[in-house]
Motif scaffolding. Structure first.
Motif, PDB file in Angstrom:
ATOM      1  N   LEU A 121       0.820  -1.210   0.000  1.00 37.31           N
ATOM      2  CA  LEU A 121       0.000   0.000   0.000  1.00 37.31           C
ATOM      3  C   LEU A 121       0.859   1.267   0.000  1.00 37.31           C
ATOM      4  CD1 LEU A 121      -2.817  -1.002   2.498  1.00 37.31           C
ATOM      5  CD2 LEU A 121      -3.070  -0.575   0.040  1.00 37.31           C
ATOM      6  N   LEU A 122       1.941   1.207   0.804  1.00 35.84           N
ATOM      7  CA  LEU A 122       2.834   2.363   0.879  1.00 35.84           C
ATOM      8  C   LEU A 122       3.498   2.642  -0.453  1.00 35.84           C
ATOM      9  CD1 LEU A 122       4.502   1.836   4.374  1.00 35.84           C
ATOM     10  CD2 LEU A 122       2.781   3.529   3.748  1.00 35.84           C
ATOM     11  N   LYS A 123       3.707   1.543  -1.219  1.00 37.19           N
ATOM     12  CA  LYS A 123       4.331   1.711  -2.525  1.00 37.19           C
ATOM     13  C   LYS A 123       3.339   2.189  -3.571  1.00 37.19           C
ATOM     14  CE  LYS A 123       7.132  -1.343  -4.128  1.00 37.19           C
ATOM     15  NZ  LYS A 123       7.640  -2.647  -4.591  1.00 37.19           N
ATOM     16  N   GLY A 124       2.087   2.262  -3.207  1.00 35.16           N
ATOM     17  CA  GLY A 124       1.052   2.627  -4.168  1.00 35.16           C
ATOM     18  C   GLY A 124       1.036   4.112  -4.472  1.00 35.16           C
ATOM     19  N   ARG A 125       0.113   4.471  -5.348  1.00 37.14           N
ATOM     20  CA  ARG A 125       0.002   5.851  -5.833  1.00 37.14           C
ATOM     21  C   ARG A 125      -0.313   6.853  -4.731  1.00 37.14           C
ATOM     22  NH1 ARG A 125      -0.166   6.620 -11.139  1.00 37.14           N
ATOM     23  NH2 ARG A 125      -1.410   8.513 -10.876  1.00 37.14           N
ATOM     24  N   PRO A 126      -1.140   6.531  -3.723  1.00 34.13           N
ATOM     25  CA  PRO A 126      -1.412   7.535  -2.677  1.00 34.13           C
ATOM     26  C   PRO A 126      -0.128   7.984  -1.974  1.00 34.13           C
ATOM     27  CG  PRO A 126      -3.030   5.820  -2.589  1.00 34.13           C
ATOM     28  CD  PRO A 126      -1.997   5.344  -3.554  1.00 34.13           C
ATOM     29  N   PHE A 127       0.764   7.072  -1.700  1.00 40.27           N
ATOM     30  CA  PHE A 127       1.997   7.425  -1.005  1.00 40.27           C
ATOM     31  C   PHE A 127       2.911   8.269  -1.889  1.00 40.27           C
ATOM     32  CE2 PHE A 127       6.442   6.523   0.057  1.00 40.27           C
ATOM     33  CZ  PHE A 127       6.457   7.029   1.349  1.00 40.27           C
ATOM     34  N   GLN A 128       2.967   7.893  -3.164  1.00 38.98           N
ATOM     35  CA  GLN A 128       3.795   8.660  -4.092  1.00 38.98           C
ATOM     36  C   GLN A 128       3.287  10.100  -4.224  1.00 38.98           C
ATOM     37  OE1 GLN A 128       3.697   6.352  -7.672  1.00 38.98           O
ATOM     38  NE2 GLN A 128       5.375   4.992  -7.035  1.00 38.98           N
ATOM     39  N   LYS A 129       1.952  10.235  -4.249  1.00 38.96           N
ATOM     40  CA  LYS A 129       1.378  11.581  -4.296  1.00 38.96           C
ATOM     41  C   LYS A 129       1.736  12.369  -3.036  1.00 38.96           C
ATOM     42  CE  LYS A 129      -2.609  10.680  -7.286  1.00 38.96           C
ATOM     43  NZ  LYS A 129      -4.082  10.698  -7.366  1.00 38.96           N
ATOM     44  N   TYR A 130       1.651  11.697  -1.878  1.00 41.50           N
ATOM     45  CA  TYR A 130       1.967  12.354  -0.608  1.00 41.50           C
ATOM     46  C   TYR A 130       3.431  12.786  -0.581  1.00 41.50           C
ATOM     47  CZ  TYR A 130       3.057  12.973   4.299  1.00 41.50           C
ATOM     48  OH  TYR A 130       3.520  13.475   5.479  1.00 41.50           O
ATOM     49  N   LEU A 131       4.311  11.883  -1.050  1.00 38.82           N
ATOM     50  CA  LEU A 131       5.735  12.178  -1.060  1.00 38.82           C
ATOM     51  C   LEU A 131       6.034  13.358  -1.984  1.00 38.82           C
ATOM     52  CD1 LEU A 131       8.543  11.370  -0.081  1.00 38.82           C
ATOM     53  CD2 LEU A 131       8.682   9.773  -1.997  1.00 38.82           C
ATOM     54  N   THR A 132       5.401  13.358  -3.150  1.00 32.34           N
ATOM     55  CA  THR A 132       5.598  14.472  -4.097  1.00 32.34           C
ATOM     56  C   THR A 132       5.113  15.783  -3.487  1.00 32.34           C
ATOM     57  OG1 THR A 132       5.330  12.966  -5.968  1.00 32.34           O
ATOM     58  CG2 THR A 132       5.036  15.325  -6.391  1.00 32.34           C
ATOM     59  N   TYR A 133       3.966  15.715  -2.851  1.00 34.25           N
ATOM     60  CA  TYR A 133       3.407  16.906  -2.196  1.00 34.25           C
ATOM     61  C   TYR A 133       4.337  17.420  -1.094  1.00 34.25           C
ATOM     62  CZ  TYR A 133       0.331  19.744   0.707  1.00 34.25           C
ATOM     63  OH  TYR A 133      -0.208  20.760   1.442  1.00 34.25           O
ATOM     64  N   ALA A 134       4.850  16.476  -0.282  1.00 34.34           N
ATOM     65  CA  ALA A 134       5.740  16.847   0.824  1.00 34.34           C
ATOM     66  C   ALA A 134       7.018  17.497   0.302  1.00 34.34           C
ATOM     67  CB  ALA A 134       6.065  15.618   1.667  1.00 34.34           C
ATOM     68  N   LEU A 135       7.582  16.882  -0.748  1.00 34.30           N
ATOM     69  CA  LEU A 135       8.795  17.444  -1.330  1.00 34.30           C
ATOM     70  C   LEU A 135       8.519  18.841  -1.904  1.00 34.30           C
ATOM     71  CD1 LEU A 135      10.307  14.322  -3.141  1.00 34.30           C
ATOM     72  CD2 LEU A 135      11.222  15.499  -1.137  1.00 34.30           C
ATOM     73  N   GLY A 136       7.356  18.987  -2.528  1.00 36.26           N
ATOM     74  CA  GLY A 136       6.975  20.283  -3.067  1.00 36.26           C
ATOM     75  C   GLY A 136       6.857  21.339  -1.983  1.00 36.26           C
ATOM     76  N   GLU A 137       6.276  20.928  -0.840  1.00 43.27           N
ATOM     77  CA  GLU A 137       6.140  21.852   0.295  1.00 43.27           C
ATOM     78  C   GLU A 137       7.510  22.276   0.810  1.00 43.27           C
ATOM     79  OE1 GLU A 137       3.481  23.208   2.071  1.00 43.27           O
ATOM     80  OE2 GLU A 137       2.352  22.682   0.276  1.00 43.27           O
ATOM     81  N   ILE A 138       8.416  21.318   0.910  1.00 40.96           N
ATOM     82  CA  ILE A 138       9.768  21.609   1.402  1.00 40.96           C
ATOM     83  C   ILE A 138      10.468  22.583   0.466  1.00 40.96           C
ATOM     84  CG2 ILE A 138      12.051  20.619   1.836  1.00 40.96           C
ATOM     85  CD1 ILE A 138      10.597  18.056   2.769  1.00 40.96           C
ATOM     86  N   ILE A 139      10.338  22.323  -0.838  1.00 39.51           N
ATOM     87  CA  ILE A 139      10.969  23.201  -1.827  1.00 39.51           C
ATOM     88  C   ILE A 139      10.392  24.609  -1.741  1.00 39.51           C
ATOM     89  CG2 ILE A 139      11.208  23.639  -4.295  1.00 39.51           C
ATOM     90  CD1 ILE A 139      11.372  20.585  -4.675  1.00 39.51           C
ATOM     91  N   LEU A 140       9.059  24.683  -1.587  1.00 42.56           N
ATOM     92  CA  LEU A 140       8.425  25.995  -1.465  1.00 42.56           C
ATOM     93  C   LEU A 140       8.903  26.740  -0.221  1.00 42.56           C
ATOM     94  CD1 LEU A 140       4.744  25.223  -2.538  1.00 42.56           C
ATOM     95  CD2 LEU A 140       6.433  26.591  -3.789  1.00 42.56           C
ATOM     96  N   VAL A 141       9.049  25.998   0.886  1.00 48.61           N
ATOM     97  CA  VAL A 141       9.547  26.614   2.131  1.00 48.61           C
ATOM     98  C   VAL A 141      10.959  27.142   1.924  1.00 48.61           C
ATOM     99  CG1 VAL A 141      10.253  26.167   4.504  1.00 48.61           C
ATOM    100  CG2 VAL A 141       8.067  25.285   3.669  1.00 48.61           C
TER     101      VAL A 141
END
Length: 240
Positions: free
Chosen positions: A11-31
């Motif tokens: 489940l962690l390897k699924g698309r929901p996690f990848q979306k979350y990871l992308t979002y988190a990385l995006g937030e970090i970059i924005l910060v």
């Protein structure tokens, strides 16, 4: 338990996690970008404040420089007047328009004429935070010019003061009319004849004239030239 863990991993390897990871990385970059922008704005504000402070300093220095150039120029006239007074005492040709007979005795025996120039300009520059502009380098050079010339003036003034003190000490030691001169500030015929005709006294006056005219006067002339050149150079970079 192993089956459950395996399913959770899938489940962690699924698309929901990848979306979350992308979002988190995006937030970090924005910060990070926000922090960099804030730092950039802060640095820009500080640089702008420093630039404005330096421009204000340059204006104050130019105003003070004008005052000091006038003061040095006026003292140059004082030196010229002293020169004429000493020439009269030494029996040489002199400009009578530049000699005040009523103050000649005091001038020759007691007064040490000095350049009245405070260190306001030095204090302005010494206490300022300078940027790396060409104008700031001009201020640093100007500050050094002031300190160099003022030190030379202090040195020659000390020599002149000592020379005048020794001259007065010689009169005190050898002339009976000294008591009346120093007490009542009265100079009768014997006193006048000594001051104008005694060869020893005239030799000491000749030395004083040399110190004032060839020594102090030359320093003042160089000082004035350097200040005028510094003003021209500073005005050129400030107006750019």
């Amino acid at each position: 338990m192993k089956i459950f863990n395996k399913q959770r991993f899938q489940l962690l390897k699924g698309r929901p996690f990848q979306k979350y990871l992308t979002y988190a990385l995006g937030e970090i970059i924005l910060v990070i970008i926000g922090i960099l922008i804030a730092l950039g704005i802060s640095n820009w504000n500080q640089e702008k404040q420093l630039e404005n402070a330096n421009k204000d300093l340059q204006k104050k220095v130019l105003i003070q420089l004008d005052k000091d150039i006038n003061a040095v120029g006026n003292f140059q006239k004082v030196i010229d007047s002293l020169h004429q007074t000493y020439l009269k005492v030494l029996g040489r040709d002199y400009d009578s328009d530049k000699v005040k007979d009523e103050s000649m005795l005091s001038t020759v025996l007691f007064e040490v004429n000095t350049l009245s120039l405070d260190k306001h300009l030095n204090n302005l520059i010494d206490n300022a935070e300078l940027d790396d502009s060409e104008a700031s380098q001009q201020l640093i050079d100007l500050n050094s010019t002031y300190k160099l010339h003022l030190k030379k003036c202090d040195d020659i003034e000390s020599i002149i003061f000592e020379k005048m003190k020794n001259n007065l000490a010689e009169i005190e030691k050898t002339q009976t009319w000294y008591l009346e001169l120093i007490t009542d500030f009265t100079c009768r015929n014997e006193c006048i004849n000594y001051l104008l005709k005694d060869e020893g006294h005239k030799a000491r006056i000749a030395s004083l004239r040399f110190l004032y005219v060839s020594g102090y006067g030359s320093l003042i002339g160089d000082f004035l030239d350097d200040l005028e050149m510094a003003k021209t150079a500073l005005e050129a970079v400030v107006s750019e």
